[in-house]
Design a protein around this motif. Structure first.
Motif, PDB file in Angstrom:
ATOM      1  N   UNK A  29       7.895   3.710  -2.380  1.00 17.20           N
ATOM      2  CA  UNK A  29       6.764   3.490  -1.471  1.00 17.20           C
ATOM      3  C   UNK A  29       5.994   2.222  -1.869  1.00 17.20           C
ATOM      4  N   UNK A  30       5.849   2.019  -3.173  1.00 20.34           N
ATOM      5  CA  UNK A  30       5.173   0.816  -3.663  1.00 20.34           C
ATOM      6  C   UNK A  30       5.882  -0.456  -3.200  1.00 20.34           C
ATOM      7  N   UNK A  31       7.211  -0.432  -3.290  1.00 21.50           N
ATOM      8  CA  UNK A  31       7.985  -1.607  -2.878  1.00 21.50           C
ATOM      9  C   UNK A  31       7.767  -1.903  -1.404  1.00 21.50           C
ATOM     10  N   UNK A  32       7.806  -0.846  -0.627  1.00 22.34           N
ATOM     11  CA  UNK A  32       7.635  -0.983   0.821  1.00 22.34           C
ATOM     12  C   UNK A  32       6.232  -1.525   1.153  1.00 22.34           C
ATOM     13  N   UNK A  33       5.229  -0.954   0.499  1.00 25.17           N
ATOM     14  CA  UNK A  33       3.855  -1.396   0.754  1.00 25.17           C
ATOM     15  C   UNK A  33       3.644  -2.834   0.293  1.00 25.17           C
ATOM     16  N   UNK A  34       4.163  -3.140  -0.888  1.00 24.65           N
ATOM     17  CA  UNK A  34       3.995  -4.497  -1.402  1.00 24.65           C
ATOM     18  C   UNK A  34       4.612  -5.519  -0.444  1.00 24.65           C
ATOM     19  N   UNK A  35       5.853  -5.219  -0.043  1.00 21.91           N
ATOM     20  CA  UNK A  35       6.563  -6.154   0.832  1.00 21.91           C
ATOM     21  C   UNK A  35       5.772  -6.404   2.128  1.00 21.91           C
ATOM     22  N   UNK A  36       5.316  -5.317   2.717  1.00 29.89           N
ATOM     23  CA  UNK A  36       4.637  -5.450   4.015  1.00 29.89           C
ATOM     24  C   UNK A  36       3.248  -6.067   3.900  1.00 29.89           C
ATOM     25  N   UNK A  37       2.519  -5.691   2.864  1.00 33.95           N
ATOM     26  CA  UNK A  37       1.167  -6.253   2.710  1.00 33.95           C
ATOM     27  C   UNK A  37       1.243  -7.737   2.345  1.00 33.95           C
ATOM     28  N   UNK A  38       2.201  -8.076   1.486  1.00 34.69           N
ATOM     29  CA  UNK A  38       2.316  -9.491   1.104  1.00 34.69           C
ATOM     30  C   UNK A  38       2.711 -10.344   2.303  1.00 34.69           C
ATOM     31  N   UNK A  39       3.581  -9.801   3.138  1.00 37.41           N
ATOM     32  CA  UNK A  39       3.989 -10.610   4.281  1.00 37.41           C
ATOM     33  C   UNK A  39       2.867 -10.721   5.313  1.00 37.41           C
ATOM     34  N   UNK A  40       1.829  -9.889   5.181  1.00 40.07           N
ATOM     35  CA  UNK A  40       0.656 -10.049   6.048  1.00 40.07           C
ATOM     36  C   UNK A  40      -0.461 -10.829   5.366  1.00 40.07           C
ATOM     37  N   UNK A  99      -7.514  -9.088  -1.758  1.00 37.59           N
ATOM     38  CA  UNK A  99      -6.726  -8.435  -2.808  1.00 37.59           C
ATOM     39  C   UNK A  99      -6.683  -6.931  -2.595  1.00 37.59           C
ATOM     40  N   UNK A 100      -5.472  -6.390  -2.597  1.00 36.61           N
ATOM     41  CA  UNK A 100      -5.289  -4.957  -2.414  1.00 36.61           C
ATOM     42  C   UNK A 100      -4.678  -4.377  -3.677  1.00 36.61           C
ATOM     43  N   UNK A 101      -5.281  -3.324  -4.166  1.00 40.64           N
ATOM     44  CA  UNK A 101      -4.693  -2.617  -5.302  1.00 40.64           C
ATOM     45  C   UNK A 101      -4.101  -1.298  -4.800  1.00 40.64           C
ATOM     46  N   UNK A 102      -2.807  -1.106  -5.094  1.00 40.24           N
ATOM     47  CA  UNK A 102      -2.143   0.142  -4.717  1.00 40.24           C
ATOM     48  C   UNK A 102      -2.014   1.019  -5.960  1.00 40.24           C
TER      49      UNK A 102
END
Ligand code: CA
Length: 205
Positions: free
Chosen positions: A14-25, A4-7
């Motif tokens: 930036x949040x959208x970008x991070x969420x998308x990339x972290x979730x896909x990993x 679990x990652x909390x941003x």
């Protein structure tokens, strides 16, 4: 179970970008935009990793960092996304080696996370998917007491609208399958708090 990652970041793009990339990993991602909300969220549900912006409304990233016993690493904005992701993976590998363990063992109990199989004293246990995840979740933090709410978050997910009593039902089912005859129950009920996996259950017998 996904790490679990909390941003904590107030830039929505930036949040959208991070969420998308972290979730896909394969990460479970939670986002808060204010520093003071971050403090509450960390207390409620401790993340495995925190990505923290410095300048935040409410409480600054530096103050949160002091509260959360310091930072393990930092990147300077604008950062490269692949670089950030690589560091996230490296930090988690260092901090939580059990996240990548394929087989969890305790006493005569063995849980294979890839094959989704559980054995006790060499016999195959047939667990439903929820009971499996519940056992896996508890075994990942032996000895730690989880409240029903934390178990709902960790096993069913934050979005699930399930009564806390459901946790008791599934713990009951899990127990029924886990122990036979005089075998010691590896799950401990902590009155008024919740449940934990008793890593020393094998020593009692
Ligand atoms: Ca900011």
């Amino acid at each position: 179970m996904n790490p679990r990652v909390l941003i904590v970041e107030d830039e929505q793009a930036l949040n959208l970008l991070l969420r998308y990339n972290l979730e896909s990993e394969g990460f479970d991602v939670d986002i808060v935009e204010r520093g003071d909300d971050a403090e509450t969220r960390i207390r409620e549900n401790q993340p495995d990793l925190l990505i923290l912006d410095w300048m935040l409304p409410g409480v600054s990233g530096i103050e949160i960092c002091r509260l959360a016993t310091g930072a393990d690493d930092y990147v300077v904005k604008p950062f490269s996304l692949p670089e950030l992701l690589a560091r996230v993976h490296a930090l988690l590998r260092r901090a939580k080696p059990e996240q990548t363990m394929k087989i969890l063992k305790s006493g005569d109990l063995e849980l294979d996370r890839e094959k989704k199989r559980v054995q006790r004293a060499g016999r195959e246990l047939h667990l439903g998917p929820t009971e499996f995840r519940l056992l896996e979740f508890l075994m990942l933090s032996p000895g730690r007491v989880f409240t029903r709410e934390q178990l709902l978050d960790g096993v069913w997910g934050r979005e699930a609208y399930i009564d806390e009593r459901t946790v008791d039902v599934h713990v009951g089912r899990l127990r029924k399958v886990l122990s036979r005859g005089r075998e010691i129950d590896p799950i401990r009920t902590v009155r008024g708090s919740g449940y934990s996996f008793n890593e020393r259950f094998a020593e009692v017998s």
